[in-house]
Design a protein around this motif. Structure first.
Motif, short mmCIF file in Angstrom:
data_model
loop_
_atom_site.label_atom_id
_atom_site.label_comp_id
_atom_site.label_asym_id
_atom_site.label_seq_id
_atom_site.Cartn_x
_atom_site.Cartn_y
_atom_site.Cartn_z
N UNK A 783 157.90 -26.09 93.49
CA UNK A 783 157.53 -24.80 94.07
C UNK A 783 156.05 -24.81 94.46
N UNK A 784 155.76 -24.35 95.66
CA UNK A 784 154.38 -24.19 96.09
C UNK A 784 153.84 -22.86 95.58
N UNK A 785 152.52 -22.79 95.45
CA UNK A 785 151.89 -21.58 94.91
C UNK A 785 151.87 -20.47 95.95
N UNK A 786 152.03 -19.25 95.45
CA UNK A 786 151.85 -18.02 96.24
C UNK A 786 152.72 -17.99 97.50
N UNK A 787 153.97 -18.41 97.35
CA UNK A 787 154.92 -18.34 98.46
C UNK A 787 156.33 -18.26 97.90
N UNK A 788 157.27 -17.77 98.68
CA UNK A 788 158.67 -17.70 98.26
C UNK A 788 159.34 -19.05 98.50
N UNK A 789 159.61 -19.76 97.43
CA UNK A 789 160.32 -21.04 97.49
C UNK A 789 161.80 -20.79 97.28
N UNK A 790 162.64 -21.29 98.18
CA UNK A 790 164.06 -20.97 98.15
C UNK A 790 164.89 -22.17 97.68
N UNK A 791 165.88 -21.88 96.81
CA UNK A 791 166.76 -22.92 96.28
C UNK A 791 168.19 -22.35 96.27
N UNK A 792 169.15 -23.21 96.64
CA UNK A 792 170.56 -22.81 96.68
C UNK A 792 171.42 -23.90 96.05
N UNK A 793 172.40 -23.49 95.25
CA UNK A 793 173.34 -24.46 94.70
C UNK A 793 174.64 -23.74 94.36
N UNK A 794 175.70 -24.52 94.10
CA UNK A 794 177.04 -23.99 93.84
C UNK A 794 177.46 -24.31 92.40
N UNK A 795 178.15 -23.36 91.78
CA UNK A 795 178.73 -23.58 90.46
C UNK A 795 180.18 -23.10 90.49
#
Length: 842
Positions: A783-795
């Motif tokens: 994750x970078x600082x001071x920004x919205x970091x997006x992650x997606x996965x399936x369960x």
């Protein structure tokens, strides 16, 4: 004896059956031990304070010989919480008998519902109308006497009884568990004697102890041993009481007998092998005998300076309100909850009854009627409902009403060492009364049960009040001072109700401002749910500590989640009280252990924090206790949780904002409070999950340091979204995370171990690491600082083919960012999802 962590480094601050004479004569006298009338002992030594430290040294009474319930409840009393006579807990049940000293005296006031108004009368004065101010007119919390009213209200919608009576006995037994004063079983310290002879008694042999008692008092015997039977014999040779302890010591505590003394004289307490003339032997490890005080001359356990009692309730000084009947008074209470709360200062109501059955999710049983809606009305009126899960003995039937209601606390029964009783109903079933039952929306489901509490095994019953004959004058029946044994979730629920009353008092009078409960008249449903979450958040899982004692129903390790057999685990009154009253700061020395009921299963406190990062850390130091060697030097498993104390999750579930699994006795849990947030109060709770090689009942204590720290310049926030909150078996769920840290770092998410991470369809996932009860999903990109970091996965939801195993309430997250070598939970990324356990492919 467990160390009181509040004494450590000033780091925790409290915010404000029978044998006749001929048989006796035939025994070899060398096999007998006699305790004579004055307490003189032949062949035995008098003991002082017990090694466990539970003795009341100042009075000469060893607390080890009390009812298990009283021994555990004393941990709350030692903290200054015995209940308040101007605050009440109530029950809808078969009634209660205020003629019994433990549940009386009664203030003479009966409630009558007239339309939408609750009126008060005195039926013994020709139903004269009384003002509400008279309810507590004779109650002075600072000067409790034997004449201070214990039962302060009575309501019988069917007008069966104008005065507090019990047509069955169930209600009196329940009321005694949650709030009995022990006036009828208060030890007379001048007659209390112990014998630790550790005798082996062959068939036909016995040990006999004489006790002088005056009319109007009583006689008791309390013993530890195996294959043992106790009985009380009156001056005329008649057997007044008897009870036995079987040879399965793993499920048994002390065996107790008691009987009222109807006349002056010498009474005998006799110990002999269980089973009469059977060839097996019995063992008396140690025994105590003596007389009770005259109940008219003692307050029992109502005050700190009173006389310790044998069969005390959890909240011995709390007022009681009896509501005679089951569903009838429940609906009336729902329609008039605000009035009852205001008039009687009512905090909680116990419901040890229920409709049988209920399919998974509890939606189609057809027997719910208006009860769930009434439970919600009761909560909106400021009263917490505590209900028995049921005794259906099936694994997946779900709880019946009223326990099925989402606002209620549903309670499963255990034995004294936390093993789940075989007769207890299973979980799964829960209902939101606002749901569309035929087509539930995502938030319309709620899982059960909530907690477990002592309710007894069928071979190890719970002793409490025995009612008198309701339709007979008191002077025309045996003394109404006796006790009896019962087992059931009916007995587990009032144990929890008593705790709820004590915790409510702690929150009202000793908690930080943000956690304070208003006066009962001003309490609303949000306050009720905060009280509920304090009970659930401080409960502890028992899958390892009680492994030998679970009967049929074995819970799984859920790392703070809800198990379908035990909910959030065993309710802990000491940890719940500490959570709302004890301010944690710096480093404190803490102790949890397995030597129940004296040891604590969990330690807790509250911490104000924010904005910035709150960090809690536990570090195992050493073991103590006579059985410490069983661990072979291996560290304990200590789980650490940080909960949002002010804002519970849905339905009052614990709102986990950070957690760490301390498999090796060390754990660190950090949570970030947003930059623009106000300061909040959090619960920090450390729970004993396992001691390798040892189980409950072993004398092992784990000592550890608990450290609270913070950083006001470190922030991690985020969001979580997915496909819903209710899933069927095998259903796929897409999870989307955004993470915004103030400094860069690696990112991981926590997924319940029962769910399958679909790594082949999740490009953002680098690896999955399995841990006990949870799996960590690590993402490829930091994750970078001071920004919205997006992650997606399936369960994928679990599907073992077993409804009870698949169904449950599963905790996801919170997601964490590794900064400066520490995993910090991202605020706003925790969630619970429900699995209904129904495979859509069937």
């Amino acid at each position: 004896m467990a160390h009181d962590p509040r004494d450590a480094n000033d780091a925790r601050e409290t915010t404000d059956e029978s044998s006749d004479e001929s048989e006796a004569g035939n025994l070899d006298l060398t096999r007998r031990t006699l305790l004579k009338t004055t307490g003189t002992v032949a062949g035995a030594g008098l003991l002082g304070v017990g090694a466990s430290g539970s003795a009341a040294a100042a009075t000469g009474v060893n607390g080890d010989f009390r009812n298990w319930r009283a021994r555990e409840a004393s941990k709350a009393w030692d903290r200054g919480f015995r209940g308040r006579p101007d605050r009440t807990i109530s029950l809808t049940d078969s009634g209660l008998d205020s003629r019994h000293p433990d549940e009386g005296p009664w203030n003479g006031i009966t409630a009558v519902v007239d339309g939408d108004e609750v009126k008060l009368t005195r039926p013994e004065e020709n139903d004269v109308t009384v003002d509400e101010s008279e309810v507590f007119a004779d109650v002075d919390p600072s000067n409790v006497t034997a004449a201070t009213p214990k039962t302060v209200g009575w309501y019988d919608p069917d007008s069966q009884y104008d005065v507090p009576r019990d047509n069955d006995g169930h209600g009196s037994h329940v009321a005694g568990i949650m709030g009995g004063s022990s006036r009828a079983s208060a030890f007379d310290p001048d007659t209390f004697r112990e014998d630790d002879s550790q005798q082996v008694l062959a068939a036909g042999e016995f040990a006999e102890y004489e006790v002088n008692a005056a009319a109007g008092t009583g006689v008791f015997g309390s013993a530890y041993g195996t294959g043992l039977e106790l009985e009380v014999e009156g001056p005329d040779g008649e057997t007044l009481d008897s009870t036995a302890i079987d040879s399965d010591a793993s499920t048994q505590d002390n065996v107790v007998v008691e009987a009222p003394a109807e006349r002056d004289g010498t009474y005998l307490v006799r110990a002999k092998p269980a089973g009469g003339q059977a060839t097996s032997s019995g063992v008396v490890d140690r025994i105590a005998v003596g007389a009770f005080r005259d109940p008219d001359e003692t307050v029992g356990d109502r005050t700190d300076g009173g006389d310790a009692g044998l069969h005390t309730g959890v909240a011995p000084d709390q007022g009681l309100v009896g509501l005679q009947g089951l569903s009838g008074p429940t609906e009336d209470l729902g329609e008039n909850a605000e009035e009852f709360a205001r008039i009687f200062n009512m905090r909680a109501v116990n419901m040890s009854w229920g409709y049988v059955g209920g399919l998974p999710l509890g939606a189609f049983g057809g027997t719910l009627g208006n009860i769930p809606a009434s439970i919600k009305d009761i909560a909106q009126g400021g009263i917490l409902t505590v209900a028995a899960a049921g005794n259906s003995a099936t694994p997946a039937n779900g709880n019946g009403a009223p326990a099925v209601a989402d606002e209620a606390v549903s309670v499963v029964a255990t034995g004294p060492l936390d093993g789940i009783s075989a007769y207890s109903s299973g979980g799964i079933g829960g209902i939101d009364e606002d749901a569309n039952l035929l087509s539930p929306e995502p938030d319309d489901t709620y899982m059960k049960p909530d907690v477990t509490a002592p309710g007894g095994y069928l071979s190890d019953v719970v002793n409490s009040v025995l009612r008198g004959l309701p339709n007979e004058p008191e002077d025309e029946q045996p003394p109404i001072r006796e006790y009896t044994g019962k087992a059931g979730t009916s007995m587990a629920a009032p144990f929890t109700t008593g705790i709820a009353g004590l915790v409510a008092n702690a929150m009202e009078f000793d908690a930080p401002d943000a956690l304070t409960l208003p006066e009962p008249a001003d309490t609303d449903i949000d306050d009720v749910l905060r009280l509920k979450t304090a009970l659930l958040a401080t409960a502890s899982e028992t899958v390892f500590t009680a492994a030998p004692y679970h009967r049929v129903k074995t819970p799984s390790y859920d790392f703070g989640g809800r198990d379908p057999y035990e909910g959030y685990g065993r309710v802990n009154l000491d940890a719940a009280i500490d959570a709302v009253t004890t301010h944690l700061r710096g480093t404190s020395e803490e102790v949890v252990g397995l030597n129940l009921p004296e040891d604590s299963r969990a330690v807790a406190g509250c911490v104000p924090a924010g904005p910035g990062t709150l960090t809690a850390e536990v570090s195992f130091d050493h073991y103590s206790g006579g059985n410490k060697g069983q661990a072979n030097g291996q560290p304990p498993h200590l789980d650490l949780f940080v909960y949002d104390a002010e804002e519970p999750a849905q339905h009052g579930e614990p709102n986990i904002v950070a957690r760490d699994m301390g498999l090796q006795g060390d754990a660190t849990a950090s949570v970030s409070i947003p930059r623009d947030a106000d300061q909040k109060i959090y619960y920090v709770v450390a729970k004993l999950v396992n001691v390798p090689g040892a189980v409950n009942g072993d004398d092992v204590q784990a000592h550890f340091d608990l450290t609270i720290d913070g950083a006001d310049d470190l922030f991690v926030s985020g969001t979580r979204s997915d496909d819903g909150s209710v899933f069927t078996a095998d259903q796929t769920n897409e999870i989307d995370l955004t993470i915004d840290p103030s400094r860069p770092g690696s990112v991981r998410d926590a997924v319940p171990s029962e769910w399958t991470v679909k790594t082949e369809f999740s490009d953002d996932v680098e690896r999955v690491e399995q841990a006990e009860g949870v799996q960590y999903v690590y993402f490829a990109e930091d994750a970078e600082a001071d920004t919205d970091n997006e992650y997606t996965y399936l369960v994928e939801a679990p599907n073992s083919g077993n409804v009870i195993e698949d169904s449950g309430r599963y905790q996801f997250g919170p997601a964490e960012v590794e900064i400066f070598g520490r995993w910090i939970a991202a605020n706003g990324t925790a969630e619970t999802n429900t699995v209904a356990g129904l495979n859509t492919n069937l």
